[in-house]
Design an enzyme around this catalytic site. Structure first.
Site, PDB file in Angstrom:
ATOM      1  N   TYR A   1       0.934  -0.968   0.140  1.00 24.73           N
ATOM      2  CA  TYR A   1      -0.281  -0.200   0.024  1.00 24.73           C
ATOM      3  C   TYR A   1       1.026   0.977  -0.288  1.00 24.73           C
ATOM      4  O   TYR A   1       2.244   0.896  -0.649  1.00 24.73           O
ATOM      5  CB  TYR A   1      -0.825  -0.206   1.055  1.00 24.73           C
ATOM      6  CG  TYR A   1      -2.061   0.842   1.670  1.00 24.73           C
ATOM      7  CD1 TYR A   1      -2.767   1.132   0.304  1.00 24.73           C
ATOM      8  CD2 TYR A   1      -2.450   1.417   2.739  1.00 24.73           C
ATOM      9  CE1 TYR A   1      -4.061   2.063   0.534  1.00 24.73           C
ATOM     10  CE2 TYR A   1      -3.089   2.824   2.470  1.00 24.73           C
ATOM     11  CZ  TYR A   1      -3.841   2.717   2.241  1.00 24.73           C
ATOM     12  OH  TYR A   1      -5.108   4.308   2.655  1.00 24.73           O
TER      13      TYR A   1
ATOM     14  N   LYS B   1      -6.228  -0.352  -2.297  1.00 22.93           N
ATOM     15  CA  LYS B   1      -6.513  -0.375  -1.808  1.00 22.93           C
ATOM     16  C   LYS B   1      -8.176  -2.300  -0.727  1.00 22.93           C
ATOM     17  O   LYS B   1      -8.438  -2.392   0.052  1.00 22.93           O
ATOM     18  CB  LYS B   1      -8.524   0.553  -1.889  1.00 22.93           C
ATOM     19  CG  LYS B   1      -7.654   1.922  -1.727  1.00 22.93           C
ATOM     20  CD  LYS B   1      -7.774   2.462  -0.510  1.00 22.93           C
ATOM     21  CE  LYS B   1      -6.456   3.288  -0.650  1.00 22.93           C
ATOM     22  NZ  LYS B   1      -6.797   5.510   0.671  1.00 22.93           N
TER      23      LYS B   1
END
Ligand SMILES: NC(=O)c1ccc[n+]([C@@H]2O[C@H](COP(=O)([O-])OP(=O)(O)OC[C@H]3O[C@@H](n4cnc5c(N)ncnc54)[C@H](O)[C@@H]3O)[C@@H](O)[C@H]2O)c1
Ligand SMILES: O=C(O)C[C@H](O)C(=O)O
Ligand SMILES: [Mn+2]
Length: 546
Positions: free
Chosen positions: A92, A165
Site C-alpha cells: 500500500y 485498497k
C-alpha cells in the site's frame, strides 16, 4: 460446468499450487501438473516469506508480493495477514505510489480489474460482467485516477490504488477477495508525459469533462448496481472538482463511500479524539486549521465541525472555530474561486485588521492561534519550525497531523514536530512512521491513514446489508476507535497501531453494523449485528475443491 485442470491452476481464486490434496489432484486432473510433494499453506507461506526477505528495495518486494497475489490469493493473504504492519507500506502507501507512476512500464498482469473506457460507454456493463466472471461482487473500489494520493493525475495507471485498497480490505477486515472488483474509469489524462509515453496503457487523450463524463460515471454506477445489487461502492482518488459532487449525487440511493472525504474524516476525528483523551481537553475548545482545503481537507473539516455540533455547540458558533488555508492563503468569503465545500468555512475579512496580509500559512497561524493543524496540501515541508513554534507558543498540546502522501509530500516529519515542540505535540502522520526518541521518552506515532478505518466500515456495512451509509454511522465508526490506546503512557500514540489493524477493524465493523441496524437501514433482517460481522469474515485457508 466442470473446470479444466489448467483453468483451475490459472485461476488465483482457486489455485492452491503445491497444496492441492491427493484427492483433488486425482479428481480434477491435476496429477502431474504440479510437483508431487504436497505442502501445507503454512509451509508455502514460510517459503514465500523467505523469498520475500531476499528482496532488497520496497519496489522489488511489492513486485514479488504482487506475483503471489496474481497466482494464489489464499497464499498471498495468509502471508499478508501474518505480517500486516511490515507489508502495509510495501503493498500500500507509500510504495504503491511508485508502482502507479510506473504502472505501464511495469505491467505484467491486469489483476482481475475492470477497465472501463469513456470512449466505449456501451461496453460498461459487459466488461463488468466479464471481469466478475460469475463471482458475486459485493465491494468495488473505483478510481478515475485524477487525484491519486498527492501525486495527481495518473490516468489508467491509477487502477493500482483500487487494487491496493482492496488488498487492505481483505488483510484488515477479512473481506472475501473473490467478492471484490477493482475498477478503472478511464476518462483520459491531463498528464502530458503519459500522453507522450509510447508505453502508456490508457486512453491517449485529455480528460473528458462535463456531460459525457457524468453519463459515463452514471453508466458505471447503474450497471454495477444492476449486476451486483446492493454493492458497496468505494470511490477513491477522484479529482477535487468531481469527488464531492459524485458523493452527493449517489449517496442517497446507493451504498456509496468516498474514502478521501469520509474515510479521512473518520480517521482524523479518531486521531483528534485520541489526542484530546491524552491532553484531557474538550473538542469544544479547539481552534482548527485545515492547510490544503481540497477533497480531503474539506471532508475532514466538515466531519470535525459536525463532531463539535454533536458535542452541543450551536452550528454557527461551531463554524467560528474553523479556518482553511489553501493556495490563496486564508480563505475569505469574497474569493471568487472557492469550491462548494470551502464556502461554508470561508471567513469574513472584517474579522481581521490585517486580512489582506493573511496569504500564507505562517501569517494565518500567527493570526488564528490554532490548536489543531491538519495538512492535506500535497506541499512537502510546509509545516516549518517557525510555524510550529508559533503554534506551540499558544497551546500546551498542539495537535499536528501532516497527512499528505506519499512520504515525499508530507508537510513535516514527526521527529521534527516532537523536537520543535519539546515533546508537547500530539502527532500522527499519513504514512507509517517509526517511534521517535526524545529526551528519554519514546513517542509512538500513529498512522492517520484512512486504511485504518475503511476496511472495518466496509465490512460493517456489507455484513449488516446497509442500504446507505449516513453521517451517523460514519461518526460511530470514528468513535469506535477510542479506548484502544492507554493515554496515561508517556509518549502514547493518538491512534491504535497498524499491527492491530485486523483486530480493531472488527471493532469498527461491529460499531457500524450495530448502528445500521439501530437506524433500521438494513436491507435484510439482522438478529445480531456482532454475529453478522463475525460470519462475514473470510480467512485465508484453502477450501475443498472436490
Ligand atoms: N492520510 C490520509 O488518510 C489521506 C487521505 C486523503 C488524502 N490524503 C493526502 O492529502 C493530500 C491532498 O489530497 P486531496 O485528495 O485532498 O487532494 P486535492 O487536490 O483535492 O486537495 C489538495 C489541496 O491542496 C491545495 N494546495 C496546493 N498547493 C497548496 C499550497 N501551496 N498551499 C496551500 N494549499 C495548497 C490545493 O489547492 C487543493 O485544494 C494528498 O497528499 C493525499 O495523499 C491523505
Ligand atoms: O491512499 C492513502 O494512503 C490515503 C489516502 O486515500 C490518500 O489519497 O492519500
Ligand atoms: Mn485516497
Amino acid at each position: 460446468m466442470k473446470l479444466s485442470a489448467q483453468s483451475i491452476i490459472n485461476n488465483p481464486f482457486l489455485n492452491k499450487g503445491t497444496a492441492f490434496t491427493a484427492e483433488e489432484r486425482a479428481s480434477l486432473g491435476l496429477a502431474g501438473l504440479i510437483p508431487s510433494h504436497i505442502q501445507t499453506v503454512s509451509e508455502q507461506t514460510q517459503q514465500a516469506y523467505a523469498q520475500y526477505q531476499t528482496k532488497v528495495s520496497p519496489l522489488e518486494k511489492r513486485i514479488f508480493l504482487m506475483s503471489l497475489f496474481n497466482e494464489n490469493r489464499v497464499l498471498f493473504y495468509n502471508l499478508f495477514s501474518q505480517h500486516i504492519a511490515e507489508f502495509m507500506p510495501v503493498v500500500y502507501d507509500p510504495t504503491i505510489a511508485d508502482t502507479i507512476e510506473n504502472y505501464s512500464a511495469l505491467f505484467v498482469q491486469p489483476q482481475n480489474a475492470a477497465f472501463l473506457s469513456i470512449d466505449e460507454p456501451d461496453q460498461v456493463e459487459s466488461i463488468l460482467k466479464n471481469a466478475a466472471d460469475g463471482r458475486k461482487i459485493r465491494l468495488i473500489v473505483v478510481t478515475d485516477g485524477e487525484g491519486i494520493l498527492g501525486i495527481g493525475d495518473w490516468g489508467v495507471q491509477g487502477v493500482d490504488i483500487s487494487v491496493g485498497k482492496l488488498m487492505v480490505y481483505t488483510a484488515a477486515a477479512g473481506i472475501d477477495p473473490s467478492e471484490v472488483l477493482p475498477v478503472s474509469l478511464d476518462a483520459g489524462t491531463n498528464r502530458q508525459s503519459l500522453l507522450d509515453d509510447p508505453l502508456y496503457l490508457g486512453n491517449r487523450h485529455e480528460r473528458v469533462r462535463g456531460q459525457r463524463y457524468d453519463e459515463f460515471v452514471d453508466k458505471f454506477v447503474n450497471a454495477a448496481e444492476k449486476l451486483f445489487p446492493n454493492v458497496y461502492l468505494h470511490f477513491e482518488d477522484f479529482g477535487r472538482s468531481t469527488a464531492a459532487e459524485l458523493l452527493r449525487r449517489y449517496q442517497q440511493k446507493n451504498v456509496v463511500f468516498n474514502d478521501d472525504i469520509q474515510g479521512t474524516g473518520i480517521i482524523v476525528l479518531a486521531s483528534i479524539l485520541g489526542a484530546l483523551n491524552i491532553s484531557k481537553q474538550s473538542i469544544k475548545d479547539q481552534v482548527y486549521l485545515s492547510f490544503g482545503a481540497g477533497t480531503a481537507g474539506a471532508g475532514i473539516t466538515s466531519r470535525i465541525w459536525q463532531e463539535m455540533i454533536q458535542a452541543g455547540v450551536d452550528p454557527e458558533e461551531a463554524r467560528k472555530h474553523f479556518y482553511m488555508v489553501d493556495k490563496q492563503g486564508l480563505l475569505f468569503d469574497d474569493m471568487p474561486d472557492l469550491t462548494p465545500e470551502q464556502k461554508p468555512f470561508a471567513r469574513s475579512r472584517s474579522e481581521f485588521a490585517n486580512a489582506d496580509e493573511l496569504t500564507s500559512l505562517a501569517a494565518a497561524v500567527k493570526a488564528i492561534h490554532p490548536t489543531i493543524l491538519v495538512g492535506t496540501s500535497t506541499q512537502p515541508g510546509t509545516f516549518t519550525e517557525e510555524i510550529i513554534k508559533e503554534m506551540a507558543a499558544h497551546t500546551e498540546r498542539p495537535i499536528i497531523l501532516p497527512l499528505s502522501n506519499p512520504t515525499k509530500l508530507a508537510e513535516a516529519k514527526a521527529a521534527d514536530l516532537i523536537e520543535w515542540t519539546e515533546g508537547r505535540a500530539l502527532v500522527a502522520t499519513g504514512i507509517p512512521t517509526d517511534p521517535v526518541e526524545y529526551n528519554g521518552v519514546t513517542y509512538e506515532i500513529g498512522q492517520a491513514n484512512n486504511a485504518l478505518v475503511y476496511p472495518g466500515l466496509g465490512l460493517g456495512a456489507i455484513a449488516s446489508t446497509a442500504k446507505v451509509l449516513n453521517d451517523q454511522t460514519i461518526s460511530k465508526a470514528a468513535h469506535s476507535l477510542g479506548g484502544i490506546v492507554d493515554p496515561a503512557q508517556a509518549g502514547a500514540a493518538i491512534l491504535p497501531p497498524v499491527s492491530k489493524l485486523d483486530a480493531f477493524s472488527q471493532t469498527v465493523a461491529q460499531a457500524v453494523a450495530e448502528d445500521v441496524v439501530a437506524q433500521g437501514l438494513n436491507r435484510e433482517p439482522i438478529a445480531d449485528a456482532k454475529a453478522a460481522v463475525a460470519n462475514e469474515k473470510w480467512v485465508p485457508e484453502y477450501r475443498s475443491l472436490d
